[in-house]
Write a protein that holds these residues in place. Structure first.
Motif, PDB file in Angstrom:
ATOM      1  N   ALA A  51       8.956   1.740  10.364  1.00  0.00           N
ATOM      2  CA  ALA A  51       7.883   0.845  10.002  1.00  0.00           C
ATOM      3  C   ALA A  51       8.082  -0.671   9.901  1.00  0.00           C
ATOM      4  CB  ALA A  51       6.516   1.369   9.413  1.00  0.00           C
ATOM      5  N   ASN A  52       9.248  -0.619   9.324  1.00  0.00           N
ATOM      6  CA  ASN A  52       9.977  -2.019   8.725  1.00  0.00           C
ATOM      7  C   ASN A  52      11.015  -2.544   9.780  1.00  0.00           C
ATOM      8  OD1 ASN A  52      11.471  -0.170   7.763  1.00  0.00           O
ATOM      9  ND2 ASN A  52      11.860  -1.365   5.848  1.00  0.00           N
TER      10      ASN A  52
ATOM     11  N   ASP B 230       4.256  -1.543  15.817  1.00  0.00           N
ATOM     12  CA  ASP B 230       4.381  -0.501  15.159  1.00  0.00           C
ATOM     13  C   ASP B 230       5.750  -0.505  14.341  1.00  0.00           C
ATOM     14  OD1 ASP B 230       2.210   0.761  16.282  1.00  0.00           O
ATOM     15  OD2 ASP B 230       3.285   1.739  17.733  1.00  0.00           O
ATOM     16  N   ASP B 231       6.686  -1.585  14.718  1.00  0.00           N
ATOM     17  CA  ASP B 231       8.033  -1.514  13.765  1.00  0.00           C
ATOM     18  C   ASP B 231       7.997  -2.571  12.819  1.00  0.00           C
ATOM     19  OD1 ASP B 231       8.181  -2.947  16.053  1.00  0.00           O
ATOM     20  OD2 ASP B 231      10.307  -2.276  16.815  1.00  0.00           O
ATOM     21  N   GLY B 232       6.672  -3.370  12.664  1.00  0.00           N
ATOM     22  CA  GLY B 232       6.687  -4.363  11.811  1.00  0.00           C
ATOM     23  C   GLY B 232       6.408  -5.784  12.373  1.00  0.00           C
ATOM     24  N   LEU B 233       6.699  -6.921  11.791  1.00  0.00           N
ATOM     25  CA  LEU B 233       6.363  -8.203  12.146  1.00  0.00           C
ATOM     26  C   LEU B 233       7.719  -9.020  12.409  1.00  0.00           C
ATOM     27  CD1 LEU B 233       4.436 -10.512  12.382  1.00  0.00           C
ATOM     28  CD2 LEU B 233       4.236 -10.944  10.015  1.00  0.00           C
ATOM     29  N   TYR B 234       7.736  -9.501  13.651  1.00  0.00           N
ATOM     30  CA  TYR B 234       8.799 -10.028  14.220  1.00  0.00           C
ATOM     31  C   TYR B 234       8.585 -11.594  14.013  1.00  0.00           C
ATOM     32  CZ  TYR B 234      11.137  -6.030  15.894  1.00  0.00           C
ATOM     33  OH  TYR B 234      11.502  -4.776  16.191  1.00  0.00           O
ATOM     34  N   LEU B 235       9.594 -12.449  13.219  1.00  0.00           N
ATOM     35  CA  LEU B 235       9.296 -13.738  12.794  1.00  0.00           C
ATOM     36  C   LEU B 235      10.429 -14.619  13.291  1.00  0.00           C
ATOM     37  CD1 LEU B 235       7.786 -13.243   9.264  1.00  0.00           C
ATOM     38  CD2 LEU B 235       6.375 -13.735  11.319  1.00  0.00           C
ATOM     39  N   TYR B 236      10.275 -15.663  13.530  1.00  0.00           N
ATOM     40  CA  TYR B 236      11.458 -16.530  13.458  1.00  0.00           C
ATOM     41  C   TYR B 236      12.295 -16.530  12.264  1.00  0.00           C
ATOM     42  CZ  TYR B 236      14.018 -21.077  14.646  1.00  0.00           C
ATOM     43  OH  TYR B 236      15.189 -21.836  14.894  1.00  0.00           O
ATOM     44  N   ARG B 237      13.448 -16.522  12.392  1.00  0.00           N
ATOM     45  CA  ARG B 237      14.325 -16.397  11.188  1.00  0.00           C
ATOM     46  C   ARG B 237      13.850 -15.493  10.279  1.00  0.00           C
ATOM     47  NH1 ARG B 237      17.081 -18.708  14.817  1.00  0.00           N
ATOM     48  NH2 ARG B 237      18.249 -21.106  14.504  1.00  0.00           N
ATOM     49  N   HIS B 238      13.164 -14.589  10.520  1.00  0.00           N
ATOM     50  CA  HIS B 238      12.386 -13.533   9.730  1.00  0.00           C
ATOM     51  C   HIS B 238      11.782 -14.144   8.494  1.00  0.00           C
ATOM     52  CE1 HIS B 238      15.646 -11.252  11.870  1.00  0.00           C
ATOM     53  NE2 HIS B 238      14.758 -10.121  10.809  1.00  0.00           N
ATOM     54  N   CYS B 239      11.221 -15.167   8.779  1.00  0.00           N
ATOM     55  CA  CYS B 239      10.248 -15.976   7.747  1.00  0.00           C
ATOM     56  C   CYS B 239       9.089 -16.999   8.383  1.00  0.00           C
ATOM     57  CB  CYS B 239      10.998 -16.773   6.610  1.00  0.00           C
ATOM     58  SG  CYS B 239      11.996 -18.103   7.174  1.00  0.00           S
ATOM     59  N   ILE B 240       9.338 -17.393   9.403  1.00  0.00           N
ATOM     60  CA  ILE B 240       8.521 -18.300  10.089  1.00  0.00           C
ATOM     61  C   ILE B 240       7.607 -17.868  11.460  1.00  0.00           C
ATOM     62  CG2 ILE B 240       8.131 -20.628  11.154  1.00  0.00           C
ATOM     63  CD1 ILE B 240       8.995 -20.485   8.253  1.00  0.00           C
TER      64      ILE B 240
ATOM     65  N   CYS C  65       5.456  12.088  -3.913  1.00  0.00           N
ATOM     66  CA  CYS C  65       5.635  11.713  -2.602  1.00  0.00           C
ATOM     67  C   CYS C  65       6.386  10.459  -2.707  1.00  0.00           C
ATOM     68  CB  CYS C  65       4.428  11.582  -1.716  1.00  0.00           C
ATOM     69  SG  CYS C  65       3.468  13.223  -1.551  1.00  0.00           S
ATOM     70  N   ALA C  66       7.688  10.334  -2.626  1.00  0.00           N
ATOM     71  CA  ALA C  66       8.634   9.162  -2.483  1.00  0.00           C
ATOM     72  C   ALA C  66       8.460   8.866  -1.077  1.00  0.00           C
ATOM     73  CB  ALA C  66       9.700   9.580  -3.213  1.00  0.00           C
ATOM     74  N   THR C  67       7.583   8.318  -0.409  1.00  0.00           N
ATOM     75  CA  THR C  67       7.557   8.030   1.002  1.00  0.00           C
ATOM     76  C   THR C  67       7.017   6.487   1.270  1.00  0.00           C
ATOM     77  OG1 THR C  67       5.199   8.956   0.695  1.00  0.00           O
ATOM     78  CG2 THR C  67       6.730  10.523   1.705  1.00  0.00           C
ATOM     79  N   GLY C  68       7.417   5.729   0.276  1.00  0.00           N
ATOM     80  CA  GLY C  68       7.528   4.446   0.827  1.00  0.00           C
ATOM     81  C   GLY C  68       6.148   3.790   0.530  1.00  0.00           C
ATOM     82  N   PHE C  69       6.075   2.389   1.169  1.00  0.00           N
ATOM     83  CA  PHE C  69       4.949   1.517   1.530  1.00  0.00           C
ATOM     84  C   PHE C  69       4.655   1.240   2.678  1.00  0.00           C
ATOM     85  CE2 PHE C  69       6.625   1.414  -2.933  1.00  0.00           C
ATOM     86  CZ  PHE C  69       5.534   1.385  -3.798  1.00  0.00           C
ATOM     87  N   ARG C  70       3.304   0.966   2.838  1.00  0.00           N
ATOM     88  CA  ARG C  70       3.062   0.284   4.444  1.00  0.00           C
ATOM     89  C   ARG C  70       2.414  -1.215   4.191  1.00  0.00           C
ATOM     90  NH1 ARG C  70      -2.433   1.135   5.075  1.00  0.00           N
ATOM     91  NH2 ARG C  70      -3.321   2.790   3.644  1.00  0.00           N
TER      92      ARG C  70
ATOM     93  N   VAL D 104       0.719  -1.250  -0.022  1.00  0.00           N
ATOM     94  CA  VAL D 104       0.059  -0.011   0.085  1.00  0.00           C
ATOM     95  C   VAL D 104       0.804   1.228   0.094  1.00  0.00           C
ATOM     96  CG1 VAL D 104      -1.945   1.194   1.165  1.00  0.00           C
ATOM     97  CG2 VAL D 104      -1.715  -1.088   1.301  1.00  0.00           C
ATOM     98  N   PRO D 105       0.646   2.069  -1.138  1.00  0.00           N
ATOM     99  CA  PRO D 105       1.578   3.370  -1.062  1.00  0.00           C
ATOM    100  C   PRO D 105       1.136   4.316   0.199  1.00  0.00           C
ATOM    101  CG  PRO D 105       0.571   3.065  -3.168  1.00  0.00           C
ATOM    102  CD  PRO D 105       0.073   1.904  -2.297  1.00  0.00           C
ATOM    103  N   ASN D 106       2.462   4.499   0.793  1.00  0.00           N
ATOM    104  CA  ASN D 106       2.346   5.466   2.035  1.00  0.00           C
ATOM    105  C   ASN D 106       2.386   7.031   1.659  1.00  0.00           C
ATOM    106  OD1 ASN D 106       2.191   6.110   4.862  1.00  0.00           O
ATOM    107  ND2 ASN D 106       4.506   6.503   4.750  1.00  0.00           N
ATOM    108  N   MET D 107       1.245   7.564   1.708  1.00  0.00           N
ATOM    109  CA  MET D 107       1.133   8.820   1.303  1.00  0.00           C
ATOM    110  C   MET D 107       0.963   9.567   2.827  1.00  0.00           C
ATOM    111  SD  MET D 107       0.995   9.195  -1.815  1.00  0.00           S
ATOM    112  CE  MET D 107       0.314  10.980  -2.273  1.00  0.00           C
ATOM    113  N   PRO D 108       1.485  10.856   2.652  1.00  0.00           N
ATOM    114  CA  PRO D 108       1.412  11.755   3.994  1.00  0.00           C
ATOM    115  C   PRO D 108      -0.019  12.214   4.124  1.00  0.00           C
ATOM    116  CG  PRO D 108       3.280  12.576   2.473  1.00  0.00           C
ATOM    117  CD  PRO D 108       2.435  11.433   1.719  1.00  0.00           C
ATOM    118  N   GLU D 109      -0.215  12.579   5.581  1.00  0.00           N
ATOM    119  CA  GLU D 109      -1.606  12.880   5.696  1.00  0.00           C
ATOM    120  C   GLU D 109      -2.169  14.206   5.192  1.00  0.00           C
ATOM    121  OE1 GLU D 109      -4.117  11.717   7.805  1.00  0.00           O
ATOM    122  OE2 GLU D 109      -2.991  10.069   7.801  1.00  0.00           O
ATOM    123  N   TRP D 110      -1.264  15.140   5.167  1.00  0.00           N
ATOM    124  CA  TRP D 110      -1.389  16.514   4.249  1.00  0.00           C
ATOM    125  C   TRP D 110      -1.892  16.277   2.856  1.00  0.00           C
ATOM    126  CZ3 TRP D 110       1.716  17.393   0.299  1.00  0.00           C
ATOM    127  CH2 TRP D 110       3.127  16.863   0.382  1.00  0.00           C
TER     128      TRP D 110
END
Length: 502
Positions: free
Chosen positions: A452-453, A375-385, A352-357, A153-159
Motif C-alpha cells: 500500500a506504500n 492502490d500502491d500509494g500517492l506518487y508525487l514529484y520528488r516524493h514531496c510535491i 496485530c502488527a499489521t501496520g497503518f494505512r 490509521v491502524p490497519n487491522m485484518p478483516e477477521w
C-alpha cells in the motif's frame, strides 16, 4: 537570516505568507524550523499534548533500526547516545523534545488540536481554512502535511471484526504499550516485519508460554552486522552499495548518474550471483530455511518489508522462547484462532502488527481528485510535491517518503519545500512533473512487491534521491572526500548547513 544561493527568484508562490503544518514529529518540526528561517508565519497542529509523533508513544520495546549516527537531526547531534549504538524509543523522544526546545519551536505549535479537515477559504484567497473542531478554524496560504509514514490509521485484518466465541483481547501493535499486558497470557502476534518481531520478543519475556508469531510470508531479516563483521550500512548505504543495488535492480529514475543504467546491462549477471550469495549468508546467519526462507529476492523483499535486527530475536527463537508459524487466520474461536489450513492456535491475547494505512479524507474532494491516490500509494514529484501544487497549494514533508535514514530525508524535504515557496527552486510545469511520476510508477511496479506504500519507497536508493534534491537546490551532492565518498555511508551530519538558521 537566510542567504539565497541563487539570485534569480520565481514569484509564482509569492502570495504565500502563512503556512499551516499538520504534525509535530521529526518532519513537522524540521518543516517549521525551515519555514521560520525563510520568514514565514508558521503554525504546527498536533492532536497530542507534546512533540514526537510515533516516538511519543508506541509499542513496548520500540526503537530505531539504524545506529544513532543515522537517526539524528543533521545539525543537532544526539549527545546522549554513543556513536554506533541504537537509541531506544524513550531516548529518541527525549532527543526530539530537546530539538524543539533548542530551536524555540514550541511557541509555534498548537497541541491537543487535531485538524479535522482542510476547506477552501471563504475569502476567495488561495490556501485553506483549517477546521480545528472546538478550537475553531484558521486560514493559511499554504498547507504542509507532515504526519509521517506510520502513524495514521491502524490497519487491522478483516477477521478481527468478528470475535465470535473468542473471549480474549485483540490489539493493534501500537496499543501494546505496557509489557504487563502480555503477562501470564498465551500470545499470538500477527505479522513478520519489525514491529511483530519486537512485540513477539517482548511478550516472550512475560507470557505464560512461548508466544507464536504467525506470518503469511517469510521476509529477509537484515542483520546489523553482516557475517558478524561488517556493519550493514557500509554494504547498503555507501555509494558503492548504492551502485551494487542499482546494477541489480536499475538506476533511480530521477537522480542516478546515467552511467549506472549502462553498467546494469553489463554487470547484472554478476550482481545476480552476488545477491544470491548475500541471501545464502543471511539465511545461514539468521536460520532462514524451510518455511522461513523468503520467496522474494533480498532487495525486492527489503523494499516491501525490510527491517534490520540484532541477535536477540534469533537467540530467543533458537532457545525455544518463542515460535514462528506460517499461515493465515481464518477466524477467531473460543480459546484462540483457526488458520485457513484448519490448524488451531491457542491465544487469549492477539496482537496485530499489521501496520497503518493512509487516509486523505481530511482534504477537499477537489484536492483528493488532483492527487489521484492509487492502490500502491500517492506518487508525487520528488516524493514531496503534487504535480498540481500550483492549484492545490499543498506539499508533503516526509509523510509520503520512506528512506533508511528518514530524519535526514525530511530535513532535505523541509528546505526543498521552503526554497520552492521562496522562489529559489523553480518547478517544471505540471505535465513534466506528472511525466516524472509516471516514470517512477512504472519503474517501481516493474520489480517492487505490491504494498500500500510502494509509491513512497526510496530506501536503498536514498543517496541518489538525495543527490537529486540537492542538485535542484543548487547544492553539491558529493559531500565527502576521496575514498570516503565511495566507501562510507552518508549520514545526517553530511548535510549539516543546508537548512539555514534565522
Amino acid at each position: 537570516m537566510y542567504v539565497p544561493l541563487q539570485t534569480d527568484r520565481s514569484t509564482e508562490f509569492a502570495y504565500v505568507k502563512s503556512v499551516g503544518v499538520i504534525g509535530a514529529g521529526v518532519a513537522g518540526l524540521q518543516m517549521a524550523r525551515a519555514l521560520l528561517a525563510h520568514g514565514y508565519k508558521v503554525t504546527v497542529f498536533d492532536k497530542a499534548s507534546k512533540v514526537g509523533g510515533l516516538w511519543r508513544e508506541n509499542y513496548h520495546s520500540y526503537g530505531v533500526q539504524v545506529p544513532k549516527q543515522f537517526f539524528q537531526f543533521p545539525d543537532f547531534p544526539m549527545e546522549t547516545v554513543k556513536w554506533g549504538e541504537y537509541a531506544t524509543g524513550a531516548q529518541t523522544q527525549a532527543y526530539i523534545e530537546s530539538y524543539a526546545q533548542n530551536f524555540n519551536l514550541l511557541l509555534h505549535i498548537r497541541f491537543n488540536t487535531p485538524v479535522e479537515g482542510l476547506m477552501p477559504r471563504s475569502d476567495g484567497q488561495k490556501g485553506y481554512t483549517f477546521k480545528l473542531g472546538e478550537h475553531g478554524h484558521e486560514n493559511f496560504d499554504f498547507a504542509v502535511v507532515a504526519t509521517g509514514m506510520y502513524s495514521q490509521v491502524p490497519n487491522m485484518p478483516e477477521w478481527t471484526k468478528a470475535k465470535g466465541d473468542f473471549q480474549g483481547q485483540v490489539l493493534h501493535s501500537s496499543e501494546y504499550i505496557d509489557q504487563a499486558t502480555a503477562s501470564g497470557k498465551s500470545v499470538l502476534v500477527i505479522g513478520a516485519a519489525k514491529s511483530s518481531i519486537d512485540v513477539t520478543l517482548s511478550a516472550s519475556q512475560v507470557s505464560k508460554e512461548p508466544p507464536t508469531m504467525l506470518f503469511r510470508e517469510a521476509h529477509w531479516c537484515t542483520p546489523r552486522w553482516i557475517a558478524g563483521i561488517i556493519p550493514f550500512q557500509y554494504v547498503f548505504l555507501s555509494r558503492l552499495g548504492q551502485a551494487l543495488v542499482t546494477w541489480y535492480k536499475g538506476a533511480w529514475p530521477a537522480g542516478a548518474p546515467c552511467i549506472h543504467s549502462c553498467l546494469m546491462w553489463i554487470l547484472f549477471p554478476i550482481m545476480w550471483v552476488a545477491f544470491r550469495i548475500v541471501e545464502l549468508l543471511f539465511a545461514c546467519q539468521r536460520g532462514q530455511f524451510g518455511c522461513y526462507y523468503p520467496k522474494l529476492d533480498v532487495v525486492a523483499d527489503f523494499y516491501g518489508y525490510g527491517h534490520v535486527l540484532d541477535t536477540s530475536f534469533i537467540g530467543a527463537w533458537r532457545a525455544g522462547k518463542l515460535k514462528g508459524k506460517k499461515g493465515t487466520v481464518a477466524g477467531m474461536v473460543k480459546g484462540g484462532v483457526v488458520t485457513e489450513a484448519g490448524e488451531s492456535i491457542n491465544a487469549d491475547l492477539i496482537i496485530c502488527a499489521t501496520g497503518f494505512r493512509k487516509a486523505y479524507d481530511y482534504l477537499p474532494a477537489k484536492v483528493q481528485a488532483a492527487l489521484t491516490v492509487e492502490d500502491d500509494g500517492l506518487y508525487l514529484y520528488r516524493h514531496c510535491i503534487p504535480a498540481a501544487v500550483r492549484d492545490i497549494n499543498l506539499a508533503f514533508c516526509g509523510s509520503e517518503c520512506a528512506s533508511i535514514s528518514n530524519i535526514m530525508t525530511y530535513y532535505l524535504h523541509a528546505e526543498y519545500i521552503c526554497r520552492i515557496l521562496s522562489g529559489y527552486v523553480s518547478l517544471p510545469d505540471e505535465g513534466q512533473m506528472r511525466a516524472e511520476c509516471d516514470t517512477m510508477r512504472a519503474w517501481k511496479r516493474k520489480w517492487m512487491p505490491m504494498t500500500a506504500n510502494r509509491a513512497s519507497l526510496v530506501l536503498l536508493h536514498q543517496t541518489h534521491y538525495h543527490d537529486q534534491l540537492l542538485r535542484d537546490m543548487g547544492e553539491q551532492p558529493s559531500r565527502k572526500g576521496c575514498l570516503s565518498e565511495l566507501f562510507c555511508p552518508y549520514e545526517p551530519q553530511d548535510y549539516a548547513g543546508i537548512m539555514k538558521s534565522k
